[in-house]
Design a protein around this motif. Structure first.
Motif, PDB file in Angstrom:
ATOM      1  N   ILE A   9       0.838  -1.203   0.000  1.00 10.95           N
ATOM      2  CA  ILE A   9       0.000   0.000   0.000  1.00 10.95           C
ATOM      3  C   ILE A   9       0.872   1.253   0.000  1.00 10.95           C
ATOM      4  CG2 ILE A   9      -1.685   1.340   1.327  1.00 10.95           C
ATOM      5  CD1 ILE A   9      -2.884  -1.076  -0.080  1.00 10.95           C
ATOM      6  N   LEU A  10       1.934   1.255   0.809  1.00  9.60           N
ATOM      7  CA  LEU A  10       2.852   2.389   0.861  1.00  9.60           C
ATOM      8  C   LEU A  10       3.537   2.599  -0.494  1.00  9.60           C
ATOM      9  CD1 LEU A  10       4.248   4.619   2.537  1.00  9.60           C
ATOM     10  CD2 LEU A  10       6.004   2.914   3.101  1.00  9.60           C
ATOM     11  N   CYS A  11       3.948   1.534  -1.139  1.00 11.13           N
ATOM     12  CA  CYS A  11       4.590   1.629  -2.461  1.00 11.13           C
ATOM     13  C   CYS A  11       3.623   2.190  -3.500  1.00 11.13           C
ATOM     14  CB  CYS A  11       5.106   0.263  -2.910  1.00 11.13           C
ATOM     15  SG  CYS A  11       6.571  -0.267  -2.013  1.00 11.13           S
ATOM     16  N   ILE A  12       2.394   1.731  -3.487  1.00 10.64           N
ATOM     17  CA  ILE A  12       1.390   2.232  -4.430  1.00 10.64           C
ATOM     18  C   ILE A  12       1.140   3.717  -4.188  1.00 10.64           C
ATOM     19  CG2 ILE A  12      -1.062   2.104  -5.067  1.00 10.64           C
ATOM     20  CD1 ILE A  12      -0.845  -0.945  -4.606  1.00 10.64           C
ATOM     21  N   CYS A  14       3.220   5.876  -2.871  1.00 14.96           N
ATOM     22  CA  CYS A  14       4.410   6.615  -3.301  1.00 14.96           C
ATOM     23  C   CYS A  14       4.469   6.735  -4.820  1.00 14.96           C
ATOM     24  CB  CYS A  14       5.671   5.944  -2.775  1.00 14.96           C
ATOM     25  SG  CYS A  14       5.895   6.173  -0.990  1.00 14.96           S
ATOM     26  N   LEU A  15       4.100   5.670  -5.536  1.00 19.83           N
ATOM     27  CA  LEU A  15       4.057   5.736  -6.997  1.00 19.83           C
ATOM     28  C   LEU A  15       3.057   6.787  -7.470  1.00 19.83           C
ATOM     29  CD1 LEU A  15       4.294   1.993  -8.081  1.00 19.83           C
ATOM     30  CD2 LEU A  15       5.918   3.825  -8.581  1.00 19.83           C
ATOM     31  N   GLU A 168      -7.016   7.693 -12.601  1.00 20.91           N
ATOM     32  CA  GLU A 168      -6.866   6.544 -13.501  1.00 20.91           C
ATOM     33  C   GLU A 168      -5.548   6.571 -14.267  1.00 20.91           C
ATOM     34  OE1 GLU A 168     -10.129   6.701 -16.211  1.00 20.91           O
ATOM     35  OE2 GLU A 168     -11.600   6.144 -14.707  1.00 20.91           O
ATOM     36  N   GLU A 169      -5.064   7.738 -14.580  1.00 21.20           N
ATOM     37  CA  GLU A 169      -3.926   7.888 -15.496  1.00 21.20           C
ATOM     38  C   GLU A 169      -2.664   7.156 -15.059  1.00 21.20           C
ATOM     39  OE1 GLU A 169      -2.322   8.688 -19.045  1.00 21.20           O
ATOM     40  OE2 GLU A 169      -4.399   9.004 -18.463  1.00 21.20           O
ATOM     41  N   PRO A 170      -2.265   7.185 -13.780  1.00 20.87           N
ATOM     42  CA  PRO A 170      -1.054   6.439 -13.400  1.00 20.87           C
ATOM     43  C   PRO A 170      -1.166   4.943 -13.687  1.00 20.87           C
ATOM     44  CG  PRO A 170      -1.673   7.954 -11.653  1.00 20.87           C
ATOM     45  CD  PRO A 170      -2.782   7.970 -12.657  1.00 20.87           C
ATOM     46  N   ILE A 171      -2.336   4.383 -13.476  1.00 20.85           N
ATOM     47  CA  ILE A 171      -2.541   2.955 -13.731  1.00 20.85           C
ATOM     48  C   ILE A 171      -2.427   2.681 -15.232  1.00 20.85           C
ATOM     49  CG2 ILE A 171      -4.242   1.082 -13.620  1.00 20.85           C
ATOM     50  CD1 ILE A 171      -5.301   2.570 -11.046  1.00 20.85           C
TER      51      ILE A 171
END
Length: 186
Positions: A9-12, A14-15, A168-171
């Motif tokens: 969750i923390l990594c997501i 941060c991304l 949505e755009e980052p995904i």
């Protein structure tokens, strides 16, 4: 197991944070240059308005409307009073950013255009450039990417839609980096 879940969750998070910072300060947005055609991708308000402003300023004599049957295009054209004066070239088949690139590049080849200004929303431009770079192959075409920052047609719906698209755009961008556009409409 709980620590791994928290780490993921923390990594997501941060991304997403990095993507937003990059998008605000480092997104693709070039200075427009005189070109054969302006390509505008459907999907959000403000794109057609920006393309038409560039057209009126003399940057190109034609505009390709990618996914030209889009309700967004039709509504924005009517709201802004943009005349359909024969300078629009319709591309009605695109269903994703990659197919926008593929079909508009085919139209450029058909009409013997060698340069284009590609217009899309500022949050979308990194994925647009990635899609066009991959669709170009060995074609000898000069593309300039100009971002639309929004629309003069302001509404609560517009703001809500823009926030949804920004989430949505980052995904979708990660999907494009992985090449998933070959199998999915992203």
């Amino acid at each position: 197991m709980n620590k791994i879940f928290k780490y993921i969750i923390l990594c997501i998070f941060c991304l997403y944070l990095l993507f937003f910072i990059k998008n605000i300060f480092f997104s693709v947005d070039q200075k427009p240059i005189k070109s054969d055609v302006i390509i505008v991708l459907s999907g959000d308000l403000g794109r057609l308005e920006k393309a038409y402003d560039l057209y009126k300023s003399g940057y190109a004599n034609y505009i390709i409307l990618s996914n030209s049957n889009s309700k967004v295009f039709q509504d924005e054209q009517a709201a802004l009073g943009i005349p359909d004066n024969g300078q629009f070239i319709d591309e009605p088949y695109a269903t994703s950013t990659y197919t926008n690139a593929k079909y508009t590049l085919a139209l450029m080849e058909k009409y013997h255009f060698k340069s284009a200004i590609v217009v899309s929303s500022n949050y979308h431009m990194d994925r647009v450039k990635l899609a066009y770079d991959r669709a170009l192959g060995n074609k000898d075409v000069k593309l300039t990417y100009v971002a639309s920052k929004g629309s003069s047609i302001d509404s609560a719906h517009f703001i809500n839609r823009r926030m949804t698209l920004r989430l949505e755009e980052p995904i979708k961008y990660i999907g494009y980096l992985l090449g998933l556009y070959r199998w999915l409409d992203l």
